[in-house]
Design an enzyme around this catalytic site. Structure first.
Site, mmCIF file in Angstrom:
data_model
loop_
_atom_site.group_PDB
_atom_site.id
_atom_site.type_symbol
_atom_site.label_atom_id
_atom_site.label_comp_id
_atom_site.label_asym_id
_atom_site.label_seq_id
_atom_site.Cartn_x
_atom_site.Cartn_y
_atom_site.Cartn_z
ATOM 1 N N ASP A 22 0.827 -1.210 0.000
ATOM 2 C CA ASP A 22 0.000 0.000 0.000
ATOM 3 C C ASP A 22 0.866 1.268 0.000
ATOM 4 O O ASP A 22 1.986 1.256 0.511
ATOM 5 C CB ASP A 22 -0.901 -0.031 1.246
ATOM 6 C CG ASP A 22 -2.067 0.923 1.134
ATOM 7 O OD1 ASP A 22 -2.296 1.484 0.047
ATOM 8 O OD2 ASP A 22 -2.759 1.110 2.157
ATOM 9 N N HIS A 39 2.660 3.237 -8.959
ATOM 10 C CA HIS A 39 2.550 1.787 -9.187
ATOM 11 C C HIS A 39 3.788 1.251 -9.913
ATOM 12 O O HIS A 39 4.224 0.134 -9.659
ATOM 13 C CB HIS A 39 1.281 1.466 -9.976
ATOM 14 C CG HIS A 39 0.018 1.770 -9.221
ATOM 15 N ND1 HIS A 39 -0.154 1.396 -7.909
ATOM 16 C CD2 HIS A 39 -1.115 2.415 -9.576
ATOM 17 C CE1 HIS A 39 -1.346 1.808 -7.495
ATOM 18 N NE2 HIS A 39 -1.948 2.432 -8.481
ATOM 19 N N TRP A 71 -11.531 -2.505 -9.007
ATOM 20 C CA TRP A 71 -12.223 -2.177 -10.268
ATOM 21 C C TRP A 71 -12.887 -0.804 -10.168
ATOM 22 O O TRP A 71 -13.172 -0.166 -11.172
ATOM 23 C CB TRP A 71 -13.298 -3.226 -10.591
ATOM 24 C CG TRP A 71 -12.742 -4.569 -10.949
ATOM 25 C CD1 TRP A 71 -12.766 -5.689 -10.179
ATOM 26 C CD2 TRP A 71 -12.090 -4.942 -12.175
ATOM 27 N NE1 TRP A 71 -12.159 -6.740 -10.839
ATOM 28 C CE2 TRP A 71 -11.740 -6.311 -12.066
ATOM 29 C CE3 TRP A 71 -11.753 -4.263 -13.350
ATOM 30 C CZ2 TRP A 71 -11.083 -7.003 -13.076
ATOM 31 C CZ3 TRP A 71 -11.096 -4.969 -14.360
ATOM 32 C CH2 TRP A 71 -10.765 -6.306 -14.222
ATOM 33 N N LEU A 133 11.103 -20.468 -4.274
ATOM 34 C CA LEU A 133 10.135 -19.539 -3.670
ATOM 35 C C LEU A 133 8.856 -19.609 -4.496
ATOM 36 O O LEU A 133 8.902 -19.515 -5.723
ATOM 37 C CB LEU A 133 10.695 -18.101 -3.715
ATOM 38 C CG LEU A 133 9.704 -16.994 -3.354
ATOM 39 C CD1 LEU A 133 9.383 -17.002 -1.855
ATOM 40 C CD2 LEU A 133 10.257 -15.620 -3.750
ATOM 41 N N ARG A 192 -5.862 -1.737 8.513
ATOM 42 C CA ARG A 192 -7.021 -2.453 7.964
ATOM 43 C C ARG A 192 -6.585 -3.768 7.353
ATOM 44 O O ARG A 192 -5.442 -3.900 6.903
ATOM 45 C CB ARG A 192 -7.640 -1.643 6.809
ATOM 46 C CG ARG A 192 -8.453 -0.474 7.181
ATOM 47 C CD ARG A 192 -9.207 0.018 5.947
ATOM 48 N NE ARG A 192 -8.337 0.665 4.981
ATOM 49 C CZ ARG A 192 -7.959 1.942 5.040
ATOM 50 N NH1 ARG A 192 -8.376 2.702 6.031
ATOM 51 N NH2 ARG A 192 -7.175 2.449 4.111
HETATM 52 C C1 FPP Z 1 -2.111 0.083 -3.210
HETATM 53 O O1 FPP Z 1 -1.583 1.377 -3.170
HETATM 54 C C2 FPP Z 1 -1.516 -0.629 -4.324
HETATM 55 C C3 FPP Z 1 -2.199 -1.232 -5.323
HETATM 56 C C4 FPP Z 1 -3.669 -1.231 -5.409
HETATM 57 C C5 FPP Z 1 -1.503 -1.887 -6.430
HETATM 58 C C6 FPP Z 1 -0.260 -2.614 -6.044
HETATM 59 C C7 FPP Z 1 0.515 -2.883 -7.262
HETATM 60 C C8 FPP Z 1 1.854 -2.891 -7.373
HETATM 61 C C9 FPP Z 1 2.793 -2.672 -6.272
HETATM 62 C C10 FPP Z 1 2.446 -3.142 -8.672
HETATM 63 C C11 FPP Z 1 2.809 -4.588 -8.867
HETATM 64 C C12 FPP Z 1 1.697 -5.195 -9.540
HETATM 65 C C13 FPP Z 1 1.688 -6.380 -10.194
HETATM 66 C C14 FPP Z 1 0.492 -6.705 -10.950
HETATM 67 C C15 FPP Z 1 2.759 -7.363 -10.218
HETATM 68 P P1 FPP Z 1 -2.565 2.608 -3.381
HETATM 69 O O2 FPP Z 1 -2.606 2.932 -4.826
HETATM 70 O O3 FPP Z 1 -3.903 2.311 -2.782
HETATM 71 O O4 FPP Z 1 -1.849 3.721 -2.579
HETATM 72 P P2 FPP Z 1 -2.548 4.933 -1.826
HETATM 73 O O5 FPP Z 1 -3.346 4.340 -0.694
HETATM 74 O O6 FPP Z 1 -1.412 5.753 -1.354
HETATM 75 O O7 FPP Z 1 -3.405 5.646 -2.834
#
Ligand code: FPP
Length: 248
Positions: A22, A39, A71, A133, A192
């Site tokens: 996160d 990301h 989504w 792994l 959470r």
């Molecule tokens: C949450 O951070 C993160 C995600 C919903 C995506 C996690 C994805 C990656 C780390 C990339 C790697 C992915 C794959 C498919 C291998 P957030 O966007 O909710 O952060 P925020 O709470 O600060 O907005």
């Protein structure tokens, strides 16, 4: 793998680590960048964390990459995350395979674009005999959805109510055959569960850090594992030491 650079006894190393990656969005915001840049930085970090997991002797790593609720994010972010999954497979698969990483998927694959499904299935098939792994990629995954899916399959298989046990349910989850996570790490400080492994996390230890996912480095990963090694896991019972004192 028996060697580990960790400063803890081998038996204290968690077998299964799960991660809620996160804070990518906030990492980007802090730098005046679009969320997708977060990301992308998070993806780079994932590569480092997978390598560190191999080095630390972790056997299972589960990563929460896209939830059933994601989504609902802006369409360009959803498209970007779909692209990242394909891009990671295209660019990293051969190297991960040569390093002995086995890739698996948990979640509803059938609800993803057929081209993505094909790539994921290819990655799973190519790496299926690797045993250094296991990386479970939770993509289009939700803990409640997983349980609903398990109940549907149990009913469809005509299982009698008295035969429904913990062990049986485990066999119907996406994670069938994988031990429960010992340690769950959540970055960015949120307190959470976010619908992640809600069945399997019954007795997992949590490590929550304010660090945003792109900045969660090997040293902090090491600290999380070392903190885990110092926990007294009682699984609802009393600690072994306490039991000895009581019986003395
Ligand atoms: C949450 O951070 C993160 C995600 C919903 C995506 C996690 C994805 C990656 C780390 C990339 C790697 C992915 C794959 C498919 C291998 P957030 O966007 O909710 O952060 P925020 O709470 O600060 O907005």
């Amino acid at each position: 793998m028996t060697d580990t650079p960790l400063n803890i006894p081998l038996e204290k190393i968690p077998q299964h680590v799960a991660m809620i990656m996160d804070g990518n969005g906030r990492w980007a915001l802090q730098r005046g960048l679009p969320r997708l840049a977060g990301h992308k930085a998070g993806t780079e970090n994932l590569r480092r964390v997978i390598r560190a997991s191999v080095e630390f002797g972790i056997k299972y790593l589960t990563i929460y990459a896209f939830s059933t609720e994601n989504w609902g994010r802006p369409p360009e972010e959803v498209r970007g995350l779909m692209f990242i999954l394909q891009d990671v497979i295209d660019k990293e698969l051969d190297e991960l395979n040569s390093e002995g990483v086995q890739l698996r998927h948990i979640g509803r694959l059938e609800r993803l674009d057929p081209r993505i499904q094909k790539k994921v299935l290819h990655a799973i098939d190519l790496t299926k005999n690797n045993d250094r792994l296991v990386v479970n990629v939770a993509f289009n995954y939700g803990g409640r959805d997983e349980i609903v899916c398990a109940i549907q399959k149990i009913i469809a298989d005509g299982i009698a109510p008295e035969d429904v046990t913990d062990e049986l349910v485990n066999k119907y989850l996406f994670t069938a055959g994988v031990p429960d996570p010992d340690l769950i790490i959540r970055t960015s400080g949120e307190l959470r569960v976010s619908n992640f492994l809600i069945w399997q996390a019954a007795y997992s230890e949590w490590y929550i850090t304010p660090t945003f996912w792109p900045d969660f480095d090997k040293e902090e990963y090491r600290r999380a594992i070392e903190a885990f090694a110092n926990r007294d896991r009682r699984f609802g019972k009393v600690s072994a030491g306490e039991l000895q004192e009581t019986n003395a």
